[in-house]
Design an enzyme around this catalytic site. Structure first.
Site, PDB file in Angstrom:
ATOM      1  N   CYS A 191       0.804  -1.223   0.000  1.00 20.73           N
ATOM      2  CA  CYS A 191       0.000   0.000   0.000  1.00 20.73           C
ATOM      3  C   CYS A 191       0.835   1.270   0.000  1.00 20.73           C
ATOM      4  O   CYS A 191       0.284   2.354  -0.063  1.00 20.73           O
ATOM      5  CB  CYS A 191      -0.932   0.013   1.212  1.00 20.73           C
ATOM      6  SG  CYS A 191      -0.075  -0.157   2.798  1.00 20.73           S
ATOM      7  N   GLU A 219      -7.375  -5.944   0.563  1.00 20.37           N
ATOM      8  CA  GLU A 219      -7.324  -4.894   1.593  1.00 20.37           C
ATOM      9  C   GLU A 219      -6.238  -3.898   1.239  1.00 20.37           C
ATOM     10  O   GLU A 219      -5.206  -4.268   0.667  1.00 20.37           O
ATOM     11  CB  GLU A 219      -7.045  -5.539   2.958  1.00 20.37           C
ATOM     12  CG  GLU A 219      -7.028  -4.597   4.144  1.00 20.37           C
ATOM     13  CD  GLU A 219      -5.622  -4.176   4.581  1.00 20.37           C
ATOM     14  OE1 GLU A 219      -5.500  -3.587   5.673  1.00 20.37           O
ATOM     15  OE2 GLU A 219      -4.643  -4.433   3.834  1.00 20.37           O
ATOM     16  N   ARG A 278      -7.834   2.171  13.030  1.00 25.92           N
ATOM     17  CA  ARG A 278      -7.124   1.719  11.833  1.00 25.92           C
ATOM     18  C   ARG A 278      -8.130   1.568  10.696  1.00 25.92           C
ATOM     19  O   ARG A 278      -8.807   0.544  10.568  1.00 25.92           O
ATOM     20  CB  ARG A 278      -6.408   0.388  12.092  1.00 25.92           C
ATOM     21  CG  ARG A 278      -5.442  -0.046  10.995  1.00 25.92           C
ATOM     22  CD  ARG A 278      -4.795  -1.371  11.359  1.00 25.92           C
ATOM     23  NE  ARG A 278      -3.735  -1.727  10.429  1.00 25.92           N
ATOM     24  CZ  ARG A 278      -2.456  -1.361  10.541  1.00 25.92           C
ATOM     25  NH1 ARG A 278      -2.070  -0.628  11.569  1.00 25.92           N
ATOM     26  NH2 ARG A 278      -1.552  -1.734   9.656  1.00 25.92           N
ATOM     27  N   ARG A 335      -9.195   0.963   6.982  1.00 19.46           N
ATOM     28  CA  ARG A 335      -8.691   0.291   5.799  1.00 19.46           C
ATOM     29  C   ARG A 335      -9.834   0.040   4.826  1.00 19.46           C
ATOM     30  O   ARG A 335     -10.974  -0.160   5.225  1.00 19.46           O
ATOM     31  CB  ARG A 335      -8.028  -1.040   6.166  1.00 19.46           C
ATOM     32  CG  ARG A 335      -6.701  -0.880   6.936  1.00 19.46           C
ATOM     33  CD  ARG A 335      -5.663  -0.215   6.066  1.00 19.46           C
ATOM     34  NE  ARG A 335      -4.351  -0.124   6.690  1.00 19.46           N
ATOM     35  CZ  ARG A 335      -3.914   0.908   7.403  1.00 19.46           C
ATOM     36  NH1 ARG A 335      -4.729   1.939   7.613  1.00 19.46           N
ATOM     37  NH2 ARG A 335      -2.711   0.932   7.907  1.00 19.46           N
TER      38      ARG A 335
END
Length: 432
Positions: free
Chosen positions: A165, A212, A255, A257
């Site tokens: 990412c 993800e 977090r 995502r």
């Protein structure tokens, strides 16, 4: 614990009580990947492992793939047993492959749902050690290489993975721009990895994919990057649904995502889609105190030098009107997002301590922060509990790069139910 896997070299084996050197002749990495994958899956795609086993039979005084795999594992991890072994062949609810596997967040989540992993790849050598220690499969390497791609079995139900990412993250893009480097799909080393996923999907036509990434993927390059991703899947004749979900519902960590799911429209109705609103989010509020160890070694407490530096750094940036600086955690709430740079100073999540400097999370706490079972922090069972066979610095990198495992499991559960409703999987629970 072994520091690195290489064939025919001396490896330093470190434990709490001794340091010694001995010669361990391990199979080469590709050989070990083939051996362990054949051992765990029995898939004829890896039948070459029998020939490989014959080459190592004399060294290991063993005659079978299973014996060699078990001996290598016990030598590398000092007699440990695999905490999260694969689902037995024939007892699985579905099959999947694990790309950009890291330390196995997708693997553990889908395996908990009765899935059997047929293939896994990861390029980082230290992450491979952690993966091998916990699941018994040694990952294949760089997925951009034909020799690795050709190792993927022909048929599997789900392709999953958290593809790199950095090209899409806020911090990664800012750094690359400042250095005059490309980012996004223009990043020659990382950005184009997405297209290797597309190639694998096009060739193998899994029933579904499950990916993800960082939330900034949606907005990167004025949303052009995400548009390319969506269009690529649509051109492959797959549905495409996504949602940004905060891991704080499952672990005491903020977090966010993006989760992406799609189905093969050549196998299912063209109107098929994934409904993220069906995912069950826990109502109980998480708190950081719940994953902290009772006794922590002094080495995790910040030195006076580092603590003073972080405070001065924060003051300097506060004067400029920005929010850069350390994060002193609220133990009754959720933490900031742990990152792969946590090993440097722990600045984003510091644990306050009465009468002394704050401390970093321990590696076990970092693992629990991502939802991995760690005895006795978040599970009362000594087995299974995640093994951490690498140094603290490598462990911090690995957990900072990991997915929130229980979030992946929650989405995975709805994915499996959706496939069943569409007739893509049997409705019986073989693994139960």
């Amino acid at each position: 614990m072994p520091l690195i896997l290489k064939a025919g070299v001396k490896v330093t084996v470190i434990s709490k009580t001794r340091i010694k050197r001995k010669t361990l002749k391990f199979p080469e990495e590709l050989d070990l990947a083939l051996l362990t994958h054949y051992h765990s899956t029995g898939d004829l795609h890896y039948v070459e492992a029998k020939e490989i086993a014959a080459r190592y039979a004399e060294d290991f005084n063993a005659n079978s793939v299973a014996e060699i795999c078990e001996l290598v594992y016990k030598r590398m991890f000092e007699g440990a047993t695999i905490p999260f072994p694969p689902v037995d062949k024939g007892k699985e609810n579905f099959t999947f492959i694990d790309l950009f596997a890291g330390i196995g967040g997708f693997r553990m989540a889908l395996q908990n749902l009765g899935g059997r992993c047929l293939f896994t790849s990861e390029w980082d050598r230290y992450s491979k050690q952690t993966y091998f220690a916990n699941y018994g499969d040694y990952p294949f390497g760089d997925i951009t290489k034909d020799i690795v791609k050709n190792s993927i079995p022909n048929k599997f139900d789900i392709l999953c993975g958290g593809f790199p990412c950095q090209p899409f993250s806020i911090a990664g893009v800012s750094k690359k721009i400042s250095l005059g480097k490309n980012h996004g799909f223009a990043d020659e080393k990382q950005g184009n990895l997405f297209f290797h996923i597309a190639d694998i999907i096009d060739k193998h036509r899994p029933k579904a994919f499950f990916l993800e990434n960082v939330k900034n993927l949606v907005s990167h390059d004025k949303k052009k990057t995400f548009a390319v991703i969506r269009e690529t899947f649509e051109e492959l004749d797959y549905s495409f649904d996504f949602k940004v979900i905060d891991g704080k519902y499952f672990v005491p960590q903020h977090r966010e995502r993006i989760l992406m799911v799609g189905f093969d429209r050549k196998q299912f109705a063209t109107t098929s889609h994934f409904d993220f609103s069906n995912i069950s989010l826990p109502e109980k509020k998480q708190n950081l105190q719940s994953i902290l160890e009772n006794e922590v070694e002094p080495k995790y407490t910040l030195s006076d030098k580092l603590w003073n530096y972080l405070q001065d750094y924060a003051k300097k940036h506060a004067a400029k009107g920005n929010g850069f600086g350390y994060g002193l955690a609220n133990l009754d709430g959720v933490s900031r997002t742990i990152s792969a740079r946590y090993y440097k100073d722990g600045a984003e999540i510091l644990i306050p301590q009465e009468g002394k400097n704050p401390r970093r999370l321990t590696p076990k706490e970092a693992a629990a922060l991502q939802g991995y079972p760690i005895y006795p922090i978040n599970t009362d069972k000594e087995q299974p509990s995640l093994l951490i066979p690498v140094s603290d610095n490598q462990a911090y990198r690995q957990f900072g790069n990991s997915v929130v495992m229980p979030l992946i499991q929650a989405v995975g559960e709805e994915l499996i139910q959706t496939l069943r409703r569409m007739g893509g999987l049997e409705k019986t629970d073989k693994a139960a």
